[in-house]
Design an enzyme around this catalytic site. Structure first.
Site, PDB file in Angstrom:
ATOM      1  N   ALA A   1       0.826  -1.211   0.000  1.00 34.08           N
ATOM      2  CA  ALA A   1       0.000   0.000   0.000  1.00 34.08           C
ATOM      3  C   ALA A   1       0.858   1.258   0.000  1.00 34.08           C
ATOM      4  O   ALA A   1       0.779   2.085  -0.900  1.00 34.08           O
ATOM      5  CB  ALA A   1      -0.919  -0.008   1.211  1.00 34.08           C
ATOM      6  N   PHE A   2       1.668   1.456   1.061  1.00 37.55           N
ATOM      7  CA  PHE A   2       2.630   2.562   1.158  1.00 37.55           C
ATOM      8  C   PHE A   2       1.988   3.941   1.112  1.00 37.55           C
ATOM      9  O   PHE A   2       2.612   4.909   0.715  1.00 37.55           O
ATOM     10  CB  PHE A   2       3.688   2.440   0.064  1.00 37.55           C
ATOM     11  CG  PHE A   2       4.404   1.126   0.047  1.00 37.55           C
ATOM     12  CD1 PHE A   2       5.248   0.763   1.089  1.00 37.55           C
ATOM     13  CD2 PHE A   2       4.217   0.230  -0.990  1.00 37.55           C
ATOM     14  CE1 PHE A   2       5.889  -0.460   1.094  1.00 37.55           C
ATOM     15  CE2 PHE A   2       4.861  -0.992  -1.001  1.00 37.55           C
ATOM     16  CZ  PHE A   2       5.693  -1.342   0.052  1.00 37.55           C
TER      17      PHE A   2
ATOM     18  N   MET B   1      -0.508  -5.276   5.662  1.00 38.71           N
ATOM     19  CA  MET B   1      -0.077  -5.004   4.288  1.00 38.71           C
ATOM     20  C   MET B   1       1.364  -5.441   4.075  1.00 38.71           C
ATOM     21  O   MET B   1       2.092  -4.858   3.265  1.00 38.71           O
ATOM     22  CB  MET B   1      -0.261  -3.524   3.944  1.00 38.71           C
ATOM     23  CG  MET B   1       0.191  -2.561   5.014  1.00 38.71           C
ATOM     24  SD  MET B   1      -0.416  -0.898   4.692  1.00 38.71           S
ATOM     25  CE  MET B   1      -0.350  -0.190   6.331  1.00 38.71           C
TER      26      MET B   1
ATOM     27  N   SER C   1       3.566   5.052  10.639  1.00 34.97           N
ATOM     28  CA  SER C   1       4.408   4.134  11.430  1.00 34.97           C
ATOM     29  C   SER C   1       3.854   3.930  12.828  1.00 34.97           C
ATOM     30  O   SER C   1       4.588   3.618  13.767  1.00 34.97           O
ATOM     31  CB  SER C   1       5.851   4.661  11.518  1.00 34.97           C
ATOM     32  OG  SER C   1       6.404   4.853  10.243  1.00 34.97           O
TER      33      SER C   1
ATOM     34  N   GLN D   1      11.617  -4.644   7.564  1.00 36.27           N
ATOM     35  CA  GLN D   1      11.087  -3.315   7.279  1.00 36.27           C
ATOM     36  C   GLN D   1      12.203  -2.326   6.956  1.00 36.27           C
ATOM     37  O   GLN D   1      12.073  -1.502   6.052  1.00 36.27           O
ATOM     38  CB  GLN D   1      10.279  -2.815   8.475  1.00 36.27           C
ATOM     39  CG  GLN D   1       8.915  -3.430   8.615  1.00 36.27           C
ATOM     40  CD  GLN D   1       7.939  -2.881   7.587  1.00 36.27           C
ATOM     41  OE1 GLN D   1       7.495  -1.738   7.661  1.00 36.27           O
ATOM     42  NE2 GLN D   1       7.612  -3.695   6.612  1.00 36.27           N
TER      43      GLN D   1
ATOM     44  N   GLU E   1       8.330   3.847   8.277  1.00 33.32           N
ATOM     45  CA  GLU E   1       8.719   4.923   7.359  1.00 33.32           C
ATOM     46  C   GLU E   1      10.134   5.485   7.549  1.00 33.32           C
ATOM     47  O   GLU E   1      10.775   5.880   6.569  1.00 33.32           O
ATOM     48  CB  GLU E   1       7.718   6.084   7.484  1.00 33.32           C
ATOM     49  CG  GLU E   1       6.321   5.735   7.037  1.00 33.32           C
ATOM     50  CD  GLU E   1       5.347   6.871   7.301  1.00 33.32           C
ATOM     51  OE1 GLU E   1       4.765   7.381   6.336  1.00 33.32           O
ATOM     52  OE2 GLU E   1       5.174   7.254   8.482  1.00 33.32           O
TER      53      GLU E   1
END
Length: 586
Positions: A54-55, A295, A337, A451, A518
């Site tokens: 998604a981001f 996600m 985040s 991540q 992030e």
């Protein structure tokens, strides 16, 4: 990555709808569909099993497509599915805001920066979306890791005749902080000293206050910086790079070390709340529902770990089916985040309540099994279902007074990267990257390191490869992998090391952890600045010294032209108006 995707199914005779959608914010989809069809939100149930990535692109834009799809389902009284093809998705969804950054800087001969003035112009596209919030976040990160006594910033979202841009991982910070770090590099070039020295001189130390009067401790930032220099052997490699460049004319190496100070949580305080629903069944199995969406970031895995820790049972007994608005209402977006921080506290709260309810049963039968306690609780008419809620921090930003607490805490990180550049073609290879990140006490180090690696790779693509090209009439040329280059295996560093800062605590989040989705994307800029360092070495061989313009992304074309070799200098520069550009420079 999965494109925008949804299925709207009419249910029964009471104007009910089930929406199966790939979104970061189920409640927004529920509200958008309800408003579009002029029905109550209670008649719309939004289901999210998981997202294929998604981001940020599935926060706002998905609601528009879901609304359109719901009208088709309502008109036909049949299930309607909408799945965008890749080219359509890139045309419609928009992307990260292109930002033009300008600055003025005042500094002393010893490298201390005493004043800086930044101007940012973000290409918002044809409507506002989240552009104003992105412009605000750019301003909140004007300082990055540096204590600049006199700091001023101006940021504006510009309306243009292009598809609207939207949220993207980092939410404006990767664009804004790149300008800050570029300023640091230019100061170093102007003074003729290494950029890392300028960074160290100006970095926050001791009890510190940001430009919006938020007090914090930069101790872990300093620890990350020192540990990264140590782990990466920065001093030795800096000398080796200089030696290499002296003995090679057409190949140059560059090295850079870049810090990040990233604010975690939503500045809009009401978005920091979360809720959860936990059921215990008679066989001892546990069903957990929460407001976060999975996600690929591992939020379901972490929620299982939290429930396991609070209920004192193995994770094999805990199941998370989906995220749904009929189990957990009024959810906030999985973004900033902050998904694990907020939803983790809600799950913890629900599990604590249930475990407390079972305490009389446990005291009566301390040698019993979990299953026996649960069955006994059922016969004792003890509720085995509980909601949990997390109110979140009361964060705010008063833009009139230019002060506030828009973040719960900061995540710190430092990255050192080295590249080797072919000055004749502009092609480069990343030799080595070392990253040190302060993520508190990680709930799941394997997930968090994944991540960090993923965000870095995405940043590498942002700053060195990925470039949208529009025709003079505004048509997007780059609509898929054949025209839009994303990082591949060959773009990864030959040596890639990730270290988590030890002995770090964070009292502001679940189990002393920190948000990590992030912050480390910006560390991909260390590749950009390493390339710029190599280009500077090539320019010095051509007699060109001092600061120079080098835009992101640092594509091979830009790197080759910036090297300004004798061959490049023989090509006359095109005069404005003497040609028709095939693509807009955005």
């Amino acid at each position: 990555m999965e494109t925008q995707s949804m299925l709207v199914v009419p249910v029964g005779e009471e104007t009910e709808f089930n929406v199966y959608v790939s979104t970061q914010w189920p409640t927004l989809i529920q509200e958008a569909v309800a408003e579009t069809l002029d029905i109550q939100s209670s008649r719309v149930t939004c289901h999210v099993k998981r997202l294929g990535g998604a981001f940020g692109g599935k926060v706002i834009k998905t609601s528009i497509l879901a609304s359109i799809t719901s009208v088709a389902a309502w008109k036909t009284n049949r299930a309607v599915r909408c799945v965008l093809e890749r080219g359509e998705d890139m045309l419609i969804t928009g992307g990260r805001h292109p930002v033009l950054g300008k600055y003025k800087v005042g500094f002393m001969t010893d490298g201390r920066i005493v004043a800086a003035d930044f101007h940012y112009y973000a290409n918002a596209g044809c409507f506002v979306d989240e552009s104003v919030l992105i412009s605000e976040k750019i301003l909140l990160h004007l300082d990055n890791a540096y204590n600049i006594p006199n700091l001023r910033g101006f940021s504006v979202a510009c309306r243009t005749n292009l598809p609207s841009n939207t949220a993207f991982r980092g939410f404006g910070v990767p664009q804004g902080v790149l300008v800050v770090e570029n300023m640091i590099n230019d100061v170093a070039m102007a003074l003729g000293c290494p950029a890392d020295q300028i960074r160290e001189i100006n970095m926050y130390t001791g009890p510190s206050v940001t430009h919006y009067k938020f007090e914090f401790s930069p101790d872990n930032l300093q620890r990350c910086w020192e540990e990264c220099k140590l782990k990466s052997e920065y001093g030795i490699r800096r000398e080796a790079v200089d030696q290499f460049n002296q003995h090679n004319r057409w190949k140059k190496r560059g090295i850079s070390i870049i810090p990040i100070k990233y604010g975690i949580a939503f500045a809009e305080g009401f978005l920091n709340q979360a809720a959860a629903l936990v059921h215990i069944y008679k066989d001892g199995s546990v069903l957990v529902s929460h407001g976060g969406t999975e996600m690929g970031q591992g939020i379901h895995t972490k929620m299982q770990q939290i429930a396991s820790r609070e209920l004192h049972i193995p994770t094999t007994k805990i199941y998370i089916s989906e995220t749904s608005t009929n189990t957990v209402p009024n959810t906030c977006p999985s973004a900033a985040s902050f998904g694990t921080d907020a939803n983790g506290m809600a799950v913890k709260n629900a599990c604590e309540i249930l475990y407390q309810r079972l305490e009389p049963i446990r005291l009566k039968n301390p040698t019993g099994s979990w299953e026996s306690w649960v069955k006994e609780a059922f016969f004792e008419k003890i509720s085995l279902s509980s909601t949990g809620f997390y109110r979140g921090h009361d964060l705010y930003m008063d833009w009139d007074k230019m002060k506030g607490q828009p973040y719960s805490y900061f995540t710190f990180g430092v990255c050192c990267s080295e590249v080797e550049l072919d000055c004749l073609t502009g092609d480069y290879r990343t030799v080595r990257t070392d990253i040190v990140v302060d993520i508190g006490r990680s709930l799941n180090p394997s997930v968090d390191i994944g991540q960090i690696e993923g965000a870095f790779t995405q940043g590498l693509g942002l700053y060195t490869l990925e470039e949208l090209k529009y025709s003079p009439t505004g048509l997007l040329y780059t609509r898929g992998p054949s025209q839009y280059k994303i990082p591949a295996v060959c773009d990864m560093p030959l040596q890639f090391n990730v270290y988590l800062l030890s002995d770090s605590n964070n009292p502001h989040a679940i189990y002393s952890s920190k948000g990590i989705g992030e912050p480390t994307l910006f560390l991909g800029s260390s590749i950009f600045f390493a390339i710029k360092d190599a280009v500077a070495a090539a320019r010095s061989d051509s007699g060109l010294m001092g600061p120079f313009t080098f835009d992101s992304p640092a594509t091979p074309e830009r790197a080759c032209l910036a090297c300004s070799s004798p061959f490049i200098q023989k090509i006359p520069a095109s005069q404005p108006g003497s040609f028709t550009a095939w693509a807009l420079d955005i």
